[in-house]
Every structure is written in structure tokens, then in C-alpha cells.
Design an enzyme around this catalytic site. Structure first.
Site, PDB file in Angstrom:
ATOM      1  N   GLY A 167     110.934  50.512  13.397  1.00  0.00           N
ATOM      2  CA  GLY A 167     110.911  51.782  12.671  1.00  0.00           C
ATOM      3  C   GLY A 167     109.508  52.368  12.653  1.00  0.00           C
ATOM      4  N   ASP A 213     107.753  48.246   5.145  1.00  0.00           N
ATOM      5  CA  ASP A 213     108.308  47.241   4.231  1.00  0.00           C
ATOM      6  C   ASP A 213     107.247  46.333   3.618  1.00  0.00           C
ATOM      7  OD1 ASP A 213     110.897  48.132   4.623  1.00  0.00           O
ATOM      8  OD2 ASP A 213     111.155  46.889   6.400  1.00  0.00           O
ATOM      9  N   MET A 241     113.745  53.026   0.535  1.00  0.00           N
ATOM     10  CA  MET A 241     113.910  51.985   1.547  1.00  0.00           C
ATOM     11  C   MET A 241     113.479  50.610   1.024  1.00  0.00           C
ATOM     12  SD  MET A 241     112.764  53.870   5.069  1.00  0.00           S
ATOM     13  CE  MET A 241     114.006  54.683   6.090  1.00  0.00           C
ATOM     14  N   GLY A 242     113.864  49.580   1.753  1.00  0.00           N
ATOM     15  CA  GLY A 242     113.501  48.219   1.380  1.00  0.00           C
ATOM     16  C   GLY A 242     114.739  47.369   1.221  1.00  0.00           C
ATOM     17  N   ARG A 243     115.212  46.818   2.310  1.00  0.00           N
ATOM     18  CA  ARG A 243     116.470  46.083   2.236  1.00  0.00           C
ATOM     19  C   ARG A 243     116.259  44.685   1.653  1.00  0.00           C
ATOM     20  NH1 ARG A 243     121.807  47.366   4.194  1.00  0.00           N
ATOM     21  NH2 ARG A 243     121.029  49.473   4.213  1.00  0.00           N
ATOM     22  N   GLU A 247     117.453  50.421  -1.486  1.00  0.00           N
ATOM     23  CA  GLU A 247     118.678  50.325  -0.680  1.00  0.00           C
ATOM     24  C   GLU A 247     119.204  48.897  -0.652  1.00  0.00           C
ATOM     25  OE1 GLU A 247     118.010  51.152   3.516  1.00  0.00           O
ATOM     26  OE2 GLU A 247     116.087  50.118   3.488  1.00  0.00           O
ATOM     27  N   TYR A 257     114.556  58.798   5.909  1.00  0.00           N
ATOM     28  CA  TYR A 257     113.437  59.024   6.830  1.00  0.00           C
ATOM     29  C   TYR A 257     112.333  59.906   6.235  1.00  0.00           C
ATOM     30  CZ  TYR A 257     115.502  57.067  11.153  1.00  0.00           C
ATOM     31  OH  TYR A 257     115.995  56.237  12.130  1.00  0.00           O
ATOM     32  N   LEU A 258     112.707  60.777   5.284  1.00  0.00           N
ATOM     33  CA  LEU A 258     111.671  61.659   4.727  1.00  0.00           C
ATOM     34  C   LEU A 258     110.492  60.833   4.232  1.00  0.00           C
ATOM     35  CD1 LEU A 258     113.623  64.348   2.634  1.00  0.00           C
ATOM     36  CD2 LEU A 258     113.405  64.137   5.105  1.00  0.00           C
ATOM     37  N   ARG A 283     109.293  57.817   5.155  1.00  0.00           N
ATOM     38  CA  ARG A 283     108.408  57.132   6.085  1.00  0.00           C
ATOM     39  C   ARG A 283     107.792  58.089   7.110  1.00  0.00           C
ATOM     40  NH1 ARG A 283     112.583  53.673  10.022  1.00  0.00           N
ATOM     41  NH2 ARG A 283     112.595  55.224  11.687  1.00  0.00           N
TER      42      ARG A 283
END
Lengths: 418, 418
Positions: A13, A144, A190-192, A245, A295-296, A298
Site C-alpha cells: 500500500g 500501519d 485503517m489498521g487491521r 477497521e 484511501y483519503l 493515506r
């Protein structure tokens, strides 16, 4: 010493500042023409090396390369393509070495996260045994923030700044509306696996904003969560929720996987934010709004952290300097020497200690109730979002660069099937 | 001439620059102490007037008022509370006049959209007949850009800039990933009835980005939409979709209302973006990402348009100047005198022509296929997103102001039930 070409590729990514690392690599390489001939970039990452699709960065003007510093995304294209283990697919590694050899490449700069650190490490090892030694240097990048040894990963600071600022702004908004309308604002980030980005949303608590964070590190407890939201609304009249997320139920199911079906019975891929927002509405009745930054967050180079941009550039620069100093199989790292005032320097990490190690949030960074961040976490985060580094604008939009991206002629016969 | 107090209130959804209008009102009023005593602000909008909860802005420092210029949201609180018609609820209008009279308020500055223009107009009329004439001036504000006469509405330019920049950045991101991963990026934007905000996403087409816009003005045609996306992916390897929250099927149903049910059978409130993204995945198989900007877009003062900030301030300033010049029942408006180079001046619109009139996108601003914007639309939009006007930062976050917001003592007996 002899002159060799260099290979540079972007992996996984992309981020707001990965091109700043590319800028650091290329600008530094250009300062040593007697040692480094041309920096060849992989079109779409490592795939470009495998398919011998190598971009000649020597054709790009100094101005275009300088503009990479403020251009988000991966200027040469990235890819999600993980090389298998040496045992499972030795031919891919051998192909890399063949391509490097054909193009007189002596330096391999690989800009990515944990997987690419592993690839970089293996290429370095294999090239030795194949009798064409390549100096492989990994350039750290990941929003991340999950690489070991380095204090933080370039890319993370800018996402953290974006999420902190956006959460602050939206919280101001919902506070304005709370009397008669929206009382709940949910933002999904984000951040799974790791809650670093979600933690950044917690910085708004310093601005008298009631914020509840749902970390992937903490099993979701619906009852306690709703009680916390209710208490906040009763005290402040509104509440902000930052949901990762990767937030999940005790059985491991993500909050986003609600077994939802559309009218045709298809599984509906939603986000965690609408799930959480609807849960609050159904249990507590509060009107809500929700956003999914995706995406905004990152890509938001317009709001990059100056610290992050400087570190991303410094990592690229150091990678080249390490290579020229004869190092191999290493990664430049950010070493924090002081938090207040913030000070850092460039360190060096052996790839053997980086590959396949994932760094999680320390439990001491998450507040006892699991819904917030601790002072130690604040102390860690605040320096990383320090400073602004705005891109130039034209006609109201950032003047991001697009490179020529012309490939050099292939030298190997046939084609390689991925 | 005698001195009177002024009343100022914020109405409806707040914006990144409505406080810049407040700043214009209060700073200008402070320049005429012989004419305007104190600016009293309604706590949570017009509700503050009805309940006699009036904030004494005279207690705020000059520095705090100046900081309103760069602080998003509604500093005094806003509300979604529409006064009914004069016939249906005359007591509310009479109450307003009573409160104004009790606090010696001779000027009514109401900062909002179409509904508040209507209220403003009625207050002006009724106050005459009640023998306590109040000069009512409407200050335009709406991210939806749907007020008539004025060339554009303060608040819109900053949302347009945010959406254009975010769409550009995310498109760069997806282009980087398209070879092996995400090919589709969908961003959902505000605008339930009018596609002005969605149109701003179309500005990225000038940057060689294939973008498909779903306007509320154009009935959704699934087959043509999918064909357009497919053609873009075949040509560019990726495609960006900007979907307005008001995008709808020919029968009027919003795309967001998919009849989706969660595991418990509850109707699931999703967004249009995941619906569109899943539709593409199911029909064309492309991997996607989607974002819902929601409040982030209208609160994003960090990326405000300088043009927008200046116009928002100018509208507030002009409102006070109009009042002092004896005008009543009017609204300052932006008059565009040239698009290239952009030039504008402050005009005056009678509220009788503003109230209850909604302005939609001209059909000539939408491309023939319904999925893009025309050169005329570009010419209209570009000046509105011109220029940056960054807030100051502290510790990595914008240093937005919070006012003291202390109320003056009530003067009327009893309380008013809303």
C-alpha cells in the site's frame, strides 16, 4: 570503486510520503555518479523487476524528482505481490538476480513493509550464493507503523496527523449540531491488526472532546461500549467514536462483518463505521453521522506531517549512503533520542531482525478501560504529527508530479510468467 | 442615531467557514460602538433566541474573535429547527420579537441557508406590524450551494476544494495499486438534491484521471454506468467514481437504500459508496476501495479555499454595513464580474427573492453522457477553490478557538417551551 546501477521499487500500500523516500534515494544517488550509474525503478514494484520492466529515472528532470517529495502515492506504481519462500519459488529470486545482472544493478533499494523487508533479506542472501552479490537495503514504509526496531515508520505520521485533524474538525462539527440534531460521529480508520492509526484519533481528547476508540487490540464489548457512549453524551451532549477497521468481536469476527445481505441475498461488504453507528442508534436512539476515510487518509499529502516527510526523505537518503559505505542487508531506522523536545537520528537495523517481525501497540499505550490512549501514547504520537509541509498548488489543486516513466530496453530473451 | 444591540445566529448544517462570517459580523460591529452595543449570539442558533439564551460576544477577546476566521463549525452552536409558517405558529415569531425587544436588539443577522432566509424575511415583516421594527439581514451559508441570486454560497468553495483534492489524492493512490490490486475507488459526497459538490470531484479529469460522477440530477442507469467504468478500466487500468449521496434510481429510491438487512433483519443504513463499489465488483470483478467523506468534507478548515474564507468574511461584514446603512430584509450576495481572471464584488439581494427558492446545477454543467462536468462547469468551479488559507497549528493540530460563550442574564419572566 566501480560504478553500478541501482534498482528501486515500491511495495504494498502506498502512502503520502513514500515518494519522498524515492526522492531521497534518487537525489542522493545523483550526487554520486561515479558510484551509481542510473537508478532504475520497477514499474509496479517488484513485478517490474521480474518482468524486466525497468523505468529509467535518469530521464526525469531534477525538478520532477524534487517534486516527488510532495507527491503522494507510488510514482512508479506499487504492487501487492509477495514473493513466495525460497523453497517454494526459487525461480523468482533467481530471475531477480538475472535481471539485476543483465542491467548491471549492484544496489537493491526496496521501499516497503514487513514482506518487502523479508524479500530484500532473501535477495541479499541468494545473490551471494549465486555469485552476483547485490547490496540489498530496505527502506521502511508503512502506514500501519508495524515494523520493529525503527521508532516509527514513514507514512504513519502523516496518516496519524490526518486522522487527528479530521477527528478534531468533525468533532467540532457534531458539537455544533448536538442540541437538536447529530450527537454521534463515527470515523472508521485503517489498521487491521494494530491500532496505531486509531490511537491518533485519541489525541483530540486533549481538546475537551469525548472520544471513544475501538482498537483491534481490544475485544469489542458492546455493553461497555454503549455505556461509555451514553455517559459521554449525558456529560457533553455528543460523542465521537474512532473505530479501527480491525475492531472485532471476542470470537474474532470483524465488526464490519455483520452477516448483512442485500435485497438479492448477497453478502454486503460494509464498513465498521455504519455498523457501530446503527448499533448506537438502535440502543440509545442518538442521531449519528459516520465517515470512512479509507484511501483519503493515506493519500492526504495536502496535510502531511513535516516530521514524517523529513523522515521518509532521510530514510531514502540513508539507504543510498549505507549502500555506498558497503553495508548490505540492512534498513535505515528512526531512532528517537528525545520526546520533548523531539529529537531523532538515523540508525541502522539488520534485516535479519526486521523480516517477519510485527510490532503492535504496547498495552501501556491503551487506557485501562480500553477506549482511549494513555499519556505515554500521547508522548509517542505528538512528535510524529508535528509540523506542516504543504505542497504547491495550481488552480486550487496540489501541483503533484507525474513522471515520464519510460522503460529501458529489455536485455533478456523471452518473457517471464508471473 | 441611537445605539442598538445586534443578534447573530447560525442555522442548519455548519461549514468550514461559517465562523468566518461570524468573525466578519462581530469585527465589523465592534468598529461602530456608537451604533451597535453588543452582538448577542443565539446559543444553538435560533433556539437561543426563543429560549432567551443569548451569548455575550462582548466578553470574547479580539484575539478570540479573530480566531473564528480559521475555526470550522458553529462557534455558538447551530440547530436544525425550522420555524413554522406565521399562520401555524405565530407565537414563535412573536416570542422572537419579545426577546429582541427585551434585549434592545435592533439588528437580526441570521447566518444560514434557504430556511433561515425565509425566517429572516418573516421576522422583518412581523416586527414592523408588531411595532418593534428590527432590521433583518440574512448572511448566506450553505455547502449545498443552492441559494439563488448569489453566484455561490460561502461554505461551498471549501467543500469543493476538499472533495477535488481528496479525489485527486485517492486517484493517485489507486493508480499506483491498479496493476495487482485495487482498480476502483469510490468516494461518496454530500448533496442530496444538487450535485454541486459531486461536480467538484470532476475537476480531477484535468489531471488525466478517469472519473465517473453520479449526480442527483441524473437518474441512475446501471447498465450505462457499468459500461463507462469498464471502458475506463480497460483504457487506464483504474477508475474513480464520485457518487453523490442523492444519487438515485429512476423510481426515486436512493442508491444507498438497497433494502439491506442485517443478521437481525433490521434495515441497514449504509452509504451509496459501498453499494456502488459492490455493484462494480459483482458485475465486473474489479477490486475496490471506497470512502464516505461525510462531516470531514464540510468541517475541513485545514484545507479551506481562500476565496471561500474571504467571501464568508465579506458576507458577514457586508451584513453589518447594510444594516447600518438602513437596509432591511436583504442578503449580501457574491456577484461574479469575471471568471478569468476571477473577480467578484458584494451585491445585495432582497430576501423576498431568496426565501424558498432553490438553485440547482444548470444542465449545461453536466456532460452529455451524464457522468462528467462541462467546460462551463469547470470555469464556474475553479475560481471558487482558489487559494489556500491555513489555520495556525500547535502540537501538530490546528489551534482552533473555543469561545467562552457566557450568556447574558435573562430579562423575561418564565420560560418558553419549544
Amino acid at each position: 570503486m566501480s560504478q553500478k546501477n541501482a534498482f528501486y521499487a515500491q511495495s504494498g500500500g502506498v502512502t503520502a510520503v513514500i515518494n519522498a523516500s524515492a526522492c531521497g534515494v534518487i537525489q542522493t544517488a545523483r550526487q554520486y555518479p561515479e558510484r551509481i550509474g542510473t537508478v532504475l525503478a520497477g514499474r509496479n514494484g517488484i513485478i517490474g523487476a521480474l518482468t524486466e520492466d525497468l523505468i529509467d529515472t535518469g530521464l526525469e528532470s531534477d525538478a520532477a524528482i524534487a517534486a516527488l517529495r510532495y507527491t503522494p502515492s507510488g510514482a512508479f506504481g506499487s504492487c501487492r505481490y509477495k514473493l513466495k519462500s525460497l523453497e517454494a519459488n526459487r525461480r523468482e529470486y533467481e530471475r531477480l538476480i538475472e535481471v539485476f545482472k543483465a542491467h548491471d544493478i549492484g544496489y537493491f533499494f526496496y521501499n516497503g513493509g514487513g514482506d518487502s523487508a523479508d524479500t530484500c533479506y532473501k535477495v541479499s542472501q541468494l545473490s551471494e550464493t549465486m555469485g552476483y552479490p547485490v547490496q540489498a537495503i530496505h527502506v521502511p514504509k508503512t502506514v500501519d507503523n508495524d515494523l520493529p526496531i525503527t521508532d516509527n515508520c514513514p507514512g504513519f505520521g502523516s496518516v496519524a496527523k490526518y486522522i487527528a485533524v479530521s477527528t478534531l474538525e468533525a468533532s467540532y462539527d457534531v458539537r455544533s449540531m448536538a442540541k437538536t440534531s447529530t450527537k454521534i460521529f463515527v470515523i472508521e480508520v485503517m489498521g487491521r491488526h494494530a491500532g496505531w492509526i486509531a490511537a491518533a484519533g485519541g489525541l483530540v481528547a486533549d481538546h475537551d472532546i469525548p472520544v471513544v476508540i475501538l482498537f483491534p487490540e481490544v475485544e469489542f464489548d458492546q455493553e461497555r461500549f454503549l455505556a461509555k457512549v451514553k455517559a459521554n453524551v449525558e456529560q457533553y451532549d455528543f460523542c465521537t467514536v474512532v473505530v479501527s477497521e480491525g475492531a472485532h468481536w471476542p470470537d474474532g469476527r470483524f465488526l464490519a462483518e455483520q452477516g448483512t445481505r442485500d435485497a438479492f441475498g448477497h453478502a454486503q461488504l460494509g464498513g465498521a463505521a455504519p455498523v457501530v453507528a446503527n448499533m448506537i442508534k438502535e440502543s440509545l436512539g442518538y442521531k449519528f453521522h459516520w465517515a470512512v476515510a479509507d484511501y483519503l487518509q493515506r493519500a492526504a499529502r495536502h496535510l502531511a506531517s513535516k516530521t514524517d516527510v523529513e523522515q521518509a526523505y532521510a530514510m531514502g537518503k540513508a539507504a543510498v549512503e549505507f549502500a555506498l559505505a558497503g553495508h548490505n542487508s540492512v534498513m535505515p531506522a528512526v531512532v528517537r533520542t528525545s520526546s520533548s523536545p523531539y529529537a531523532w537520528e538515523v540508525g541502522m537495523a539488520p534485516l535479519s531482525q526486521v523480516a517477519n517481525v510485527e510490532k503492535f501497540m504496547p498495552r501501556g499505550f491503551i487506557s485501562e478501560d480500553g477506549f482511549g490512549i494513555t499519556p505515554a501514547c500521547r508522548e509517542y504520537l505528538i512528535p510524529l504529527i508535528q509540523g506542516e509541509d504543504y505542497p504547491p498548488y495550481q488552480d486550487g489543486l496540489p501541483a503533484y508530479v507525474r513522471l515520464l516513466n519510460q522503460s529501458v530496453a529489455k536485455k533478456l530473451p523471452g518473457s517471464f510468467v508471473l
